[in-house]
Scaffold this motif. Structure first.
Motif, mmCIF file in Angstrom:
data_model
loop_
_atom_site.group_PDB
_atom_site.id
_atom_site.type_symbol
_atom_site.label_atom_id
_atom_site.label_comp_id
_atom_site.label_asym_id
_atom_site.label_seq_id
_atom_site.Cartn_x
_atom_site.Cartn_y
_atom_site.Cartn_z
ATOM 1 N N VAL A 147 -21.459 5.881 10.456
ATOM 2 C CA VAL A 147 -22.295 4.727 10.109
ATOM 3 C C VAL A 147 -21.564 3.745 9.207
ATOM 4 C CG1 VAL A 147 -24.406 4.004 8.914
ATOM 5 C CG2 VAL A 147 -24.445 5.995 10.421
ATOM 6 N N MET A 148 -20.971 4.244 8.133
ATOM 7 C CA MET A 148 -20.413 3.356 7.116
ATOM 8 C C MET A 148 -19.020 2.840 7.463
ATOM 9 S SD MET A 148 -22.928 3.192 5.097
ATOM 10 C CE MET A 148 -22.265 2.324 3.675
ATOM 11 N N GLU A 149 -18.179 3.662 8.083
ATOM 12 C CA GLU A 149 -16.805 3.249 8.351
ATOM 13 C C GLU A 149 -16.629 2.695 9.761
ATOM 14 O OE1 GLU A 149 -13.955 6.240 7.338
ATOM 15 O OE2 GLU A 149 -14.866 6.657 5.384
ATOM 16 N N GLU A 150 -17.294 3.310 10.728
ATOM 17 C CA GLU A 150 -17.134 2.870 12.112
ATOM 18 C C GLU A 150 -18.238 1.917 12.564
ATOM 19 O OE1 GLU A 150 -16.437 6.090 14.831
ATOM 20 O OE2 GLU A 150 -15.300 7.238 13.341
ATOM 21 N N GLY A 151 -19.315 1.818 11.775
ATOM 22 C CA GLY A 151 -20.403 0.909 12.126
ATOM 23 C C GLY A 151 -21.131 1.285 13.395
ATOM 24 N N VAL A 152 -21.217 2.583 13.691
ATOM 25 C CA VAL A 152 -21.877 3.063 14.899
ATOM 26 C C VAL A 152 -23.310 3.453 14.556
ATOM 27 C CG1 VAL A 152 -21.823 4.755 16.767
ATOM 28 C CG2 VAL A 152 -19.685 3.925 15.781
ATOM 29 N N GLY A 153 -24.245 3.006 15.387
ATOM 30 C CA GLY A 153 -25.641 3.365 15.167
ATOM 31 C C GLY A 153 -26.275 3.988 16.390
ATOM 32 N N GLN A 154 -26.297 3.230 17.478
ATOM 33 C CA GLN A 154 -26.994 3.669 18.682
ATOM 34 C C GLN A 154 -26.266 4.773 19.430
ATOM 35 O OE1 GLN A 154 -29.919 2.760 19.484
ATOM 36 N NE2 GLN A 154 -30.309 0.572 19.316
ATOM 37 N N THR A 155 -24.977 4.899 19.260
ATOM 38 C CA THR A 155 -24.194 5.778 20.127
ATOM 39 C C THR A 155 -23.395 6.825 19.366
ATOM 40 O OG1 THR A 155 -22.410 4.123 20.128
ATOM 41 C CG2 THR A 155 -24.006 4.028 21.955
ATOM 42 N N ILE A 156 -23.983 7.402 18.336
ATOM 43 C CA ILE A 156 -23.318 8.500 17.624
ATOM 44 C C ILE A 156 -23.464 9.767 18.459
ATOM 45 C CG2 ILE A 156 -23.241 9.886 15.534
ATOM 46 C CD1 ILE A 156 -24.429 7.549 14.022
ATOM 47 N N ALA A 157 -22.342 10.328 18.885
ATOM 48 C CA ALA A 157 -22.372 11.531 19.713
ATOM 49 C C ALA A 157 -22.354 12.772 18.834
ATOM 50 C CB ALA A 157 -21.181 11.545 20.663
ATOM 51 N N CYS A 158 -22.670 13.894 19.436
ATOM 52 C CA CYS A 158 -22.638 15.186 18.759
ATOM 53 C C CYS A 158 -21.262 15.408 18.132
ATOM 54 C CB CYS A 158 -22.956 16.297 19.760
ATOM 55 S SG CYS A 158 -22.758 17.971 19.113
ATOM 56 N N ALA A 159 -21.241 16.098 16.990
ATOM 57 C CA ALA A 159 -19.980 16.329 16.276
ATOM 58 C C ALA A 159 -19.062 17.295 17.009
ATOM 59 C CB ALA A 159 -20.266 16.850 14.875
ATOM 60 N N ALA A 160 -19.572 18.023 17.989
ATOM 61 C CA ALA A 160 -18.742 18.955 18.750
ATOM 62 C C ALA A 160 -17.743 18.195 19.617
ATOM 63 C CB ALA A 160 -19.611 19.854 19.615
ATOM 64 N N HIS A 161 -16.567 18.772 19.798
ATOM 65 C CA HIS A 161 -15.515 18.120 20.577
ATOM 66 C C HIS A 161 -15.956 17.929 22.028
ATOM 67 C CE1 HIS A 161 -11.557 16.883 21.803
ATOM 68 N NE2 HIS A 161 -11.459 17.882 22.684
ATOM 69 N N ASN A 162 -15.860 16.679 22.509
ATOM 70 C CA ASN A 162 -16.162 16.319 23.900
ATOM 71 C C ASN A 162 -17.626 16.524 24.295
ATOM 72 O OD1 ASN A 162 -13.610 15.415 24.584
ATOM 73 N ND2 ASN A 162 -12.917 17.437 25.268
ATOM 74 N N CYS A 163 -18.519 16.651 23.326
ATOM 75 C CA CYS A 163 -19.947 16.730 23.656
ATOM 76 C C CYS A 163 -20.525 15.318 23.667
ATOM 77 C CB CYS A 163 -20.706 17.589 22.658
ATOM 78 S SG CYS A 163 -22.489 17.723 23.036
ATOM 79 N N PRO A 164 -21.073 14.844 24.796
ATOM 80 C CA PRO A 164 -21.525 13.461 24.892
ATOM 81 C C PRO A 164 -22.955 13.229 24.398
ATOM 82 C CG PRO A 164 -21.766 14.499 27.022
ATOM 83 C CD PRO A 164 -21.214 15.554 26.105
ATOM 84 N N ILE A 165 -23.686 14.290 24.063
ATOM 85 C CA ILE A 165 -25.094 14.150 23.686
ATOM 86 C C ILE A 165 -25.215 13.301 22.421
ATOM 87 C CG2 ILE A 165 -27.193 15.378 23.043
ATOM 88 C CD1 ILE A 165 -26.271 15.680 25.973
ATOM 89 N N LEU A 166 -26.116 12.300 22.455
ATOM 90 C CA LEU A 166 -26.296 11.381 21.334
ATOM 91 C C LEU A 166 -27.199 11.979 20.266
ATOM 92 C CD1 LEU A 166 -26.734 7.983 23.222
ATOM 93 C CD2 LEU A 166 -24.648 8.985 22.266
ATOM 94 N N VAL A 167 -26.879 11.647 19.036
ATOM 95 C CA VAL A 167 -27.698 12.093 17.902
ATOM 96 C C VAL A 167 -28.919 11.190 17.811
ATOM 97 C CG1 VAL A 167 -27.729 12.597 15.440
ATOM 98 C CG2 VAL A 167 -25.588 12.790 16.723
ATOM 99 N N ASP A 168 -30.104 11.794 17.784
ATOM 100 C CA ASP A 168 -31.333 11.006 17.739
ATOM 101 C C ASP A 168 -31.626 10.524 16.326
ATOM 102 O OD1 ASP A 168 -33.494 12.969 16.465
ATOM 103 O OD2 ASP A 168 -32.220 14.139 17.807
ATOM 104 N N ASP A 169 -32.558 9.573 16.221
ATOM 105 C CA ASP A 169 -32.872 8.947 14.940
ATOM 106 C C ASP A 169 -33.404 9.936 13.906
ATOM 107 O OD1 ASP A 169 -32.219 6.551 16.194
ATOM 108 O OD2 ASP A 169 -34.273 6.268 16.885
ATOM 109 N N GLN A 170 -34.308 10.796 14.318
ATOM 110 C CA GLN A 170 -34.903 11.749 13.381
ATOM 111 C C GLN A 170 -33.845 12.657 12.786
ATOM 112 O OE1 GLN A 170 -38.066 13.751 15.449
ATOM 113 N NE2 GLN A 170 -39.516 12.075 15.174
ATOM 114 N N THR A 171 -32.885 13.070 13.598
ATOM 115 C CA THR A 171 -31.825 13.941 13.106
ATOM 116 C C THR A 171 -30.961 13.216 12.078
ATOM 117 O OG1 THR A 171 -31.767 15.178 15.182
ATOM 118 C CG2 THR A 171 -29.817 15.315 13.771
ATOM 119 N N VAL A 172 -30.618 11.952 12.362
ATOM 120 C CA VAL A 172 -29.813 11.179 11.415
ATOM 121 C C VAL A 172 -30.549 11.032 10.090
ATOM 122 C CG1 VAL A 172 -28.765 8.929 10.944
ATOM 123 C CG2 VAL A 172 -28.590 9.930 13.228
#
Length: 502
Positions: A165-190
């Motif tokens: 969020v702070m360094e890369e400026g990503v909001g809508q498309t933050i993917a799971c922290a696991a390597h190569n996992c494309p699933i997006l992190v939902d708002d409630q989780t953030v």
């Protein structure tokens, strides 16, 4: 915390540095474009940040009443379809739902997932888990993850999301922290995992900003530091006016630019960005190589030029632009001045110069009206003082309003004239273009006279005479402006206008 509570915050959503150069700049205090004629046909609504958030929530609710899936999943799906509810609904019911969720990078909420993370048997027996980021062995209560099953410790999640969020400026498309996992992190989780209020605020800002920017029916007001957005029912090149007073074209976001169309204005702005800084200097100090057309500056007294373009290296005379070889010992006199090759070179050079001079002609007049428009806000202050002075000379408040009306019309005329030069630059010569130029000349002459009247000193002795002249002139200016615009619009409808590829 429910979905609505997460998004109830105060945020401008519209970041701007204020440093960009804009060739469509509108003068401060001169945003008085009359859009009443357009409002009946083109409805728009100005939204505050809170109203934007509520509009986003309402869109999600509308979809949820039909599809019955989690709100945060709906938000990701809507963002994938640029907040077009109809497209989402059509795809949801007409296509393969598994493919839809996969393309949007969310887990299908109707299918139970199996956990892909394989916990080592020794850790499992001891009731602990190992975080794959920091490799700390922790109790399950200190680990969390998404529906994809990848689990990490709370501290690693917090640091990962903060960096995104702070360094890369990503909001809508933050993917799971696991390597190569494309699933997006939902708002409630953030919102659940991020602890710093600054990061939460920035994330909410990114979500809101993305909602406006990817929604074709919404546009931020381009005025610096304005926090409002404009919502329309359909996209068109029409003027909309923000609560801050700024009037702009909804289709392209530039200041309202009647009579020129958005596509032509974009070409002009690009040309100005490319040419305006150096064109005057180039015209006065350089010539072009007669062989490769590279721009060359003469930095010595010798007229023997050698092009430094490695693929050219032509030898020519600076005076006549002909080849250097025939000059021999008489090069000072350019005795080969009239030879065919020199003529061809000069003709090409003259053509290039004429093209540049034509651009400078229109650019200088465009910039002159822009500068005059910027200065008119000073005129507003001067007129305000004059209006107060006139009221002290036994004139009522209503009687002195003609001055403000005159300045409003003066600004409208300046802005229209500014863009007529953009229109004229690309216009090919036809009978209709001659009529347009006559209308332009008439309006420009009247506008300059009105500006002169308003800058005169108003005294008790000349008050009646000045008032009559100002009223007559601003009515005439307003009429000529409307006549010019109507003629251009008629030309659009009847395909009168032919454009050059300049």
């Amino acid at each position: 915390m429910n979905f609505e509570e997460e998004y109830m915050y105060e945020d401008s959503g519209n970041e701007t540095s204020g440093d960009d150069v804009d060739f469509g700049v509108e003068a401060d205090g001169c945003s008085h474009t009359n859009i009443q004629a357009y409002e009946e046909e083109y409805q728009f609504e100005v939204l505050s940040t809170e109203a934007i958030v509520q509009h986003m929530i309402d869109c999600i609710r509308d979809v949820n009443t039909v599809v019955q899936i989690p709100s945060t999943t709906t938000r990701i799906l809507l963002n994938y379809f640029n907040w077009d509810k109809e497209k989402l609904m059509e795809r949801y019911y007409d296509g393969n739902q598994d493919d839809l969720f996969k393309e949007a990078h969310v887990i299908n909420p109707f299918k139970k997932q199996t956990t892909p993370t394989k916990i080592k048997s020794s850790k499992k027996l001891s009731g602990t888990e190992e975080c794959d980021i920091c490799f700390m062995v922790l109790p399950p209560a200190e680990m969390t993850g998404l529906e994809c099953g990848h689990r990490f410790c709370y501290q690693c999640w917090n640091e990962y999301l903060t960096t995104k969020v702070m360094e890369e400026g990503v909001g809508q498309t933050i993917a799971c922290a696991a390597h190569n996992c494309p699933i997006l992190v939902d708002d409630q989780t953030v919102m659940r995992l991020v602890k710093d209020n600054r990061v939460r605020f920035k994330y909410q800002h990114l979500i809101t900003n993305s909602f406006v920017e990817c929604n074709r029916l919404l546009r931020w007001c381009p005025s610096p530091d304005c926090t409002y957005a404009v919502k329309v029912t359909y996209v068109d090149s029409r003027p909309v006016q923000c609560t801050c007073g700024h009037t702009f074209c909804f289709a392209c976001g530039e200041n309202w630019h009647d009579p020129v169309r958005c596509t032509i204005l974009r070409r002009w702005i690009k040309k100005c960005d490319d040419d305006s800084e150096t064109s005057n200097w180039i015209a006065a100090n350089t010539k072009e190589c007669p062989k490769c057309n590279a721009t060359i500056e003469k930095d010595g007294g010798c007229n023997h030029m050698i092009c430094k373009n490695q693929s050219c290296k032509a030898d020519f005379c600076w005076v006549c632009l002909g080849p250097w070889e025939p000059h021999g010992s008489s090069w000072y006199n350019c005795n080969r001045f009239d030879e065919d090759e020199a003529k061809a070179a000069r003709n090409a050079q003259e053509k290039s110069r004429a093209k540049l001079q034509r651009y400078l002609f229109y650019c200088n007049r465009y910039m002159n009206h822009m500068q005059s428009l910027r200065f008119e806000h000073k005129l507003y202050r001067s007129i305000k003082d004059k209006m107060e002075e006139m009221q002290q000379h036994n004139m009522s408040w209503i009687e002195v309003q003609f001055l403000k009306k005159a300045v409003d019309i003066l600004c409208e005329c300046r802005q229209a004239l500014m863009y007529t030069y953009v229109f004229a630059f690309y216009l090919k010569k036809t009978n209709q273009s001659v009529i347009f130029e006559d209308n332009q000349k008439d309006l420009e002459t009247a506008t300059e006279m009105l500006s002169e009247y308003l800058e005169r000193d108003i005294t008790q002795e000349n008050l009646i005479d000045i008032k009559q002249k100002v009223q007559d002139k601003y009515r005439y200016c307003d009429g000529r402006r409307k006549a010019l615009l109507e003629h251009v619009h008629e030309g659009y409808e009847k395909d009168w206008w032919q454009y050059s590829e300049t």
